[in-house]
Design an enzyme around this catalytic site. Structure first.
Site, PDB file in Angstrom:
ATOM      1  CE  LYS A   1      -9.884   0.006  39.123  1.00 49.91           C
ATOM      2  NZ  LYS A   1      -9.094  -0.051  40.365  1.00 49.91           N
TER       3      LYS A   1
ATOM      4  CG  ASN B   1      -6.494   9.278  40.809  1.00 51.97           C
ATOM      5  OD1 ASN B   1      -5.338   9.643  40.696  1.00 51.97           O
ATOM      6  ND2 ASN B   1      -7.219   8.831  39.797  1.00 51.97           N
TER       7      ASN B   1
ATOM      8  CG  HIS C   1      -8.877   1.798  35.539  1.00 51.83           C
ATOM      9  ND1 HIS C   1      -9.985   2.593  35.704  1.00 51.83           N
ATOM     10  CD2 HIS C   1      -7.914   2.303  36.366  1.00 51.83           C
ATOM     11  CE1 HIS C   1      -9.715   3.535  36.603  1.00 51.83           C
ATOM     12  NE2 HIS C   1      -8.469   3.382  37.021  1.00 51.83           N
ATOM     13  CG  HIS C   2      -4.639  -1.847  34.055  1.00 52.23           C
ATOM     14  ND1 HIS C   2      -4.744  -2.986  34.804  1.00 52.23           N
ATOM     15  CD2 HIS C   2      -4.491  -0.826  34.948  1.00 52.23           C
ATOM     16  CE1 HIS C   2      -4.643  -2.704  36.072  1.00 52.23           C
ATOM     17  NE2 HIS C   2      -4.498  -1.380  36.196  1.00 52.23           N
TER      18      HIS C   2
HETATM   19  P1  NAD Z   1      -1.000  -5.404  41.030  1.00 48.86           P
HETATM   20  O1  NAD Z   1      -1.860  -6.623  40.943  1.00 48.86           O
HETATM   21  O2  NAD Z   1      -0.023  -5.132  39.936  1.00 48.86           O
HETATM   22  O3  NAD Z   1      -0.174  -5.440  42.403  1.00 48.86           O
HETATM   23  C1  NAD Z   1      -0.680  -5.899  43.621  1.00 48.86           C
HETATM   24  C2  NAD Z   1       0.473  -6.546  44.389  1.00 48.86           C
HETATM   25  O4  NAD Z   1       0.011  -6.874  45.692  1.00 48.86           O
HETATM   26  C3  NAD Z   1       0.967  -7.868  43.732  1.00 48.86           C
HETATM   27  O5  NAD Z   1       2.376  -7.858  43.628  1.00 48.86           O
HETATM   28  C4  NAD Z   1       0.475  -8.936  44.709  1.00 48.86           C
HETATM   29  O6  NAD Z   1       1.344 -10.067  44.764  1.00 48.86           O
HETATM   30  C5  NAD Z   1       0.493  -8.170  46.030  1.00 48.86           C
HETATM   31  N1  NAD Z   1      -0.362  -8.715  47.065  1.00 48.86           N
HETATM   32  C6  NAD Z   1      -1.635  -9.184  46.945  1.00 48.86           C
HETATM   33  N2  NAD Z   1      -2.073  -9.620  48.139  1.00 48.86           N
HETATM   34  C7  NAD Z   1      -1.080  -9.396  49.040  1.00 48.86           C
HETATM   35  C8  NAD Z   1      -0.931  -9.610  50.423  1.00 48.86           C
HETATM   36  N3  NAD Z   1      -1.907 -10.167  51.148  1.00 48.86           N
HETATM   37  N4  NAD Z   1       0.232  -9.250  51.010  1.00 48.86           N
HETATM   38  C9  NAD Z   1       1.229  -8.712  50.293  1.00 48.86           C
HETATM   39  N5  NAD Z   1       1.158  -8.480  48.966  1.00 48.86           N
HETATM   40  C10 NAD Z   1       0.018  -8.829  48.356  1.00 48.86           C
HETATM   41  O7  NAD Z   1      -2.000  -4.182  41.213  1.00 48.86           O
HETATM   42  P2  NAD Z   1      -1.720  -2.624  40.935  1.00 48.86           P
HETATM   43  O8  NAD Z   1      -2.101  -2.273  39.549  1.00 48.86           O
HETATM   44  O9  NAD Z   1      -0.373  -2.278  41.432  1.00 48.86           O
HETATM   45  O10 NAD Z   1      -2.839  -1.954  41.867  1.00 48.86           O
HETATM   46  C11 NAD Z   1      -2.858  -2.157  43.269  1.00 48.86           C
HETATM   47  C12 NAD Z   1      -4.019  -1.391  43.890  1.00 48.86           C
HETATM   48  O11 NAD Z   1      -3.807   0.018  43.710  1.00 48.86           O
HETATM   49  C13 NAD Z   1      -5.390  -1.675  43.251  1.00 48.86           C
HETATM   50  O12 NAD Z   1      -6.366  -1.672  44.273  1.00 48.86           O
HETATM   51  C14 NAD Z   1      -5.598  -0.487  42.327  1.00 48.86           C
HETATM   52  O13 NAD Z   1      -6.963  -0.213  42.115  1.00 48.86           O
HETATM   53  C15 NAD Z   1      -4.960   0.620  43.143  1.00 48.86           C
HETATM   54  N6  NAD Z   1      -4.512   1.804  42.413  1.00 48.86           N
HETATM   55  C16 NAD Z   1      -4.633   2.981  43.077  1.00 48.86           C
HETATM   56  C17 NAD Z   1      -4.167   4.159  42.513  1.00 48.86           C
HETATM   57  C18 NAD Z   1      -4.272   5.440  43.305  1.00 48.86           C
HETATM   58  O14 NAD Z   1      -3.847   6.508  42.816  1.00 48.86           O
HETATM   59  N7  NAD Z   1      -4.788   5.381  44.528  1.00 48.86           N
HETATM   60  C19 NAD Z   1      -3.599   4.129  41.237  1.00 48.86           C
HETATM   61  C20 NAD Z   1      -3.492   2.916  40.573  1.00 48.86           C
HETATM   62  C21 NAD Z   1      -3.935   1.757  41.187  1.00 48.86           C
END
Ligand code: NAD
Length: 264
Positions: free
Chosen positions: A158, A126, A154-155
């Protein structure tokens, strides 16, 4: 000092495109490459709504081989994050990982790889400052309350459950709380899963509904009193100051760092 050249992996996703917008507004960072396996060949500026004129590429390794990336930011998904991180670190490039879902064994492997390659990696489940404080306050409360449950919201897009933030919070509580199995010894679930996931004898519950972004309650209970610590990310901009800070700091490190709090 010249601007840090950033490659965003998962650039078309909800978080990735927010990072692209944050870089466009930031000082000291410039978007150098955008990787995603969807929309390859399209202009990331059109997708993220920025002035960037950069074509989306599908292969992270090929982008890194170009040799002009100072730091990678990864927001993809739990299925690919292990391979992505390995690829980036093996090429000696620092990485900021927001993607959740590393196992404890994978973290150990990444620590060793950072040590071997003398490169920095930040994994933060986070990036919101309020969430970091929520975890710290939960750790403080765990000294005084021995019974706790976590509810994370979460939405519904996820993919992983429970959330990385709830697991990080649970890990902090576990370090402090005297380990024991909570609830009535004879309690029985009438529907499997009703009491949530077990973590060291306490429960984590995952809610997935449209409308939520990322929210968490840590609820402590004791005789005649309940303490609730809650954090809400109302939008994905809440994570961006942390991501930008992470990029600027991780290029100075040569280790695997878990949690943005270590850099604050
Ligand atoms: P999302 O599904 O909207 O986006 C993921 C993107 O990654 C998509 O565009 C997909 O096409 C791409 N992708 C998937 N596999 C790939 C690959 N092998 N190579 C290149 N691109 C690839 O998801 P999101 O809501 O943006 O969340 C992404 C991650 O971030 C999740 O693991 C979520 O839990 C995490 N997250 C972390 C925080 C934080 O503060 N650390 C906050 C929100 C979400």
């Amino acid at each position: 000092m010249s601007d840090l050249r950033v490659c965003v992996s998962g650039a078309c996703g909800k978080m990735g495109s927010e990072v692209v917008r944050a870089i466009a507004k930031s000082e000291g960072l410039v978007l150098q490459a955008a990787v995603d396996f969807s929309n390859v060949g399209m202009n990331i500026g059109e997708i993220a709504g920025t002035k960037d004129n950069i074509k989306i590429q599908g292969n992270l390794k090929e982008v890194l081989e170009s040799g002009n990336i100072d730091v990678v930011v990864d927001f993809t998904n739990h299925k690919v994050i292990y391979e992505n991180t390995k690829t980036v670190l093996q090429m000696g490039v620092p990485i900021v990982i927001g993607t959740t879902g590393f196992s404890a064994e994978q973290v150990e492997e990444m620590k060793a790889l950072c040590e071997e390659k003398q490169v920095g990696a930040l994994w933060a489940t986070n990036f919101a400052i309020g969430a970091i404080l929520m975890m710290e306050f939960a750790g403080k409360a765990a000294k005084f309350f021995n019974n706790v449950e976590i509810i994370e919201y979460h939405h519904d897009n996820k993919l992983d459950a429970p959330s990385g933030t709830s697991l990080t919070t649970a890990g902090i509580i576990k370090e402090i709380r005297k380990s024991h199995k909570q609830g009535h010894p004879d309690e029985k679930e009438l529907i499997q899963g009703a009491r949530g996931a077990d973590y060291d004898g306490f429960k984590i519950h995952s809610v997935r509904l449209p409308g939520f972004i990322a929210h968490q309650e840590v609820i402590f209970g004791d005789l005649g009193q309940v303490l609730t610590i809650r954090h809400d990310s109302m939008n994905r901009e809440s994570f961006m100051p942390g991501v930008i800070l992470g990029c600027k700091e991780i290029v100075k490190k040569k280790a695997f760092i878990e949690g943005l709090d270590k850099l604050l």
